[in-house]
Design a protein around this motif. Sequence first.
Motif, short mmCIF file in Angstrom:
data_model
loop_
_atom_site.label_atom_id
_atom_site.label_comp_id
_atom_site.label_asym_id
_atom_site.label_seq_id
_atom_site.Cartn_x
_atom_site.Cartn_y
_atom_site.Cartn_z
N ASP A 188 13.30 5.94 -5.68
CA ASP A 188 12.06 5.22 -5.40
C ASP A 188 12.24 3.72 -5.61
O ASP A 188 11.77 2.90 -4.82
N ASP B 176 2.33 1.91 -3.47
CA ASP B 176 1.38 2.28 -4.52
C ASP B 176 1.54 3.72 -4.99
O ASP B 176 1.16 4.06 -6.12
N LYS B 177 2.11 4.55 -4.15
CA LYS B 177 2.30 5.96 -4.55
C LYS B 177 3.31 6.09 -5.68
O LYS B 177 3.40 7.15 -6.33
N TYR B 178 4.08 5.01 -5.94
CA TYR B 178 5.07 5.05 -7.01
C TYR B 178 4.53 4.51 -8.34
O TYR B 178 5.25 4.51 -9.33
N LYS B 179 3.30 4.06 -8.34
CA LYS B 179 2.75 3.41 -9.53
C LYS B 179 2.87 4.25 -10.79
O LYS B 179 3.17 3.73 -11.86
N GLN C 199 0.84 -1.20 0.00
CA GLN C 199 0.00 0.00 0.00
C GLN C 199 0.87 1.25 0.00
O GLN C 199 0.58 2.24 -0.68
N ASP C 200 1.97 1.21 0.74
CA ASP C 200 2.91 2.32 0.77
C ASP C 200 3.57 2.52 -0.60
O ASP C 200 3.75 3.65 -1.06
#
Length: 726
Positions: free
Chosen positions: A121, A104-107, A101-102
């Motif tokens: 990242d 996911d901000k890099y998707k 979940q953490d």
Amino acid sequence: MVKNPDLNTVKDMFKKLYLVLVLGAALACKAAPPKHIKVAGSNDIQPDEQQSIVAKTVAQFISNYNYKKVELNDSISQVVYNRYIKSLDESHNYLLASDVQDFDKYKTVLDNDVKEGNLADVFYIFNVYQKRYLEHIQYSIAHIDDNFDYSKNETFVYDRDNQPWVASQSEMDNLWRMRVKYDLLNLKLANPDMTKNKETLKKRYESLLTQANKLNNQDVFQIFMDAFTEAIDPHTNYFNPANAANFNIEMSRQLEGIGAGLSTSNEFITIRSVMSGGPADKSHQINIDDRIVAVAQGKDGAFQNVVGWRIENAIALIRGAKGTTVRLEILPKGTSVSSKPKIVEMVREKIILKDESAKSEIRTYESNGKSLKIGIISVPAFYIDFNDYKSGNPNYKSTTHDVKLIIDSLKQKGVDGIVMDMRQNGGGSLLEAVDLTGLFIKTGPVVQVRNSDNQVEVDKDEDPSIAYTGPLAILVDRFSASATEIFSGAIQDYGRGLIIGTQTYGKGSVQNAIDLDRVISPSVIERISALTKKTTTKPVNTGSQSVFGQLNLTIAKFYRITGNSTQHKGVTPDIQFPSIIPLDKYGEDTEPSAMPFDVIAKSNYTKVGDFTQVVPQLRKLHDQRMENSASYKYLLQDIAEFKKHEDEKSITLNEQKLKQQRDADDKRSFEDENERRVAMGLPALKKGEAKPRNEDLDFLKKEAGQILTDYISLDAKYTSTIVPAN
């Protein structure tokens, strides 16, 4: 499929890219280093400047010169992200749901990260993963002495690919406790001494920790770049300097060194094999299981201790240019680690990897009271020594040269036909695919190549000499790909030989091998090289002077001379065998990023034979044999058994049940093995008896020879239209 780096189709691309990348690299040198994000409890591996430059360079190549012309955007970023996470933890055994979940901000930012050369990242994700990995292995070591109850009906789920991410630490702890129980139970079934089993398992886990702690930023970068490039297409690949050296060894089937295979054991670099005729063999001082303590260059160079080193780094010191001297400190097998090592001095030579080159055998078949000899040539890859080829050496190592020599030998021995065994041949040099086809046809087109500008180049065999004009068959399977598909497709299209086996892989793309050192500013290379030498006492690459590595970039698509691409569809055999390799799991058509099948105009070529009439007869004879063939029945059983085990996801941890299951499996396996042996005309083995070395239980290879024998023996009304004239 790798095209010769000096072909005219990519010369202009290099000129354009040199200007683009010199500027890009210069700007990278002035840019601030990637931001540093530390993960507590991990090894805190961080990217370096050369990797930042490589990432930007590869992104430029892919954006501007990849055949598919893919735009690096948020959509691609998500594909890269998913591939990267999957490559780290495909079975969901390490990362927690909160970790993912953490992440996911890099998707949707990885595309920008790569274009900017910002790898912070990427390395942050890896460091979190490694932290979890180390935690779980350490947890496992701490619980080896737990009192496990093996009478309980518990189940261990070992295949968790489709399971959700583990939600809590307590759930993860339970998963790994089950893993420890499973590993101990496996050892217990083989040896009831649990004290010894626990010691064995502890050493195994500690070895995993040791290997994990040896990971460096090149490993992390390679994992990510694989995820990045394969999101674009399955065959665009980046190789770090170490992997680039190994790729080129694979392509040439030779290297320069001492002729010894190495492995690691208890922190020692250990001799695994000694190649006949190489410097290690001729020294008469190096044996299997000897341990290498230190390495020195030349007759007077200082020894560098390599105990505890990664094997790639040790290999980098031992390999070297032909004619140079290397000295090794050796602890012979069986001696104490406190013993004084002996010093062995050797002069490096060019080592030909014969076991990985084309080789042959002759089989005899009976037909209508007559014995026929069939030569079988096994071709593992389409290899070529590019350096020797470019230097003008007429005796350069290549598939075509090796096969030509083998054919000459087989003809002298009076073979009646030849089977080319191309199974699991994943391809290699496009040049070699054309040249090998030329051994069997007079002249003519072999393959069509269309570049990203839709220009079509026809690669032809222009040598009118023919090495072999007799009966020919090509044996292929699902892992026959690329150059193999060009060769077998051309043989089929010309009507020159029979294609036997299963549908091939379906790789119809052409890659160009690009040495990134040639397109990045020399001043940048010098500065990075100098920086590297100052900051490490161990080599950062192996077997190569490369700084930035190599990019195999998809630049074109190839087509058969009929106009059909082999993308997705591959080559369909004239006579098909069942495939033990699942066609729905392996092949180009299973790759989400693969290019589609399409058709272009056919080439101007003249068929030399026609199998239209004879193939139905051959299929009928083959089917009749298979109806009464025990070996064929066992093949079908193997396919069914493979499918059954592939669908299994868990295993019981009840000792009695697992023992009964294992005993039954072992009994069935032993009986099946003996039935196969008897069916192949070999004696059954007694319980505990070792298999004789070099025994051949390859039923499909035998049947391919039998089909060619059938062809030779058929009535002249069929054969007269098929076999080309001398």
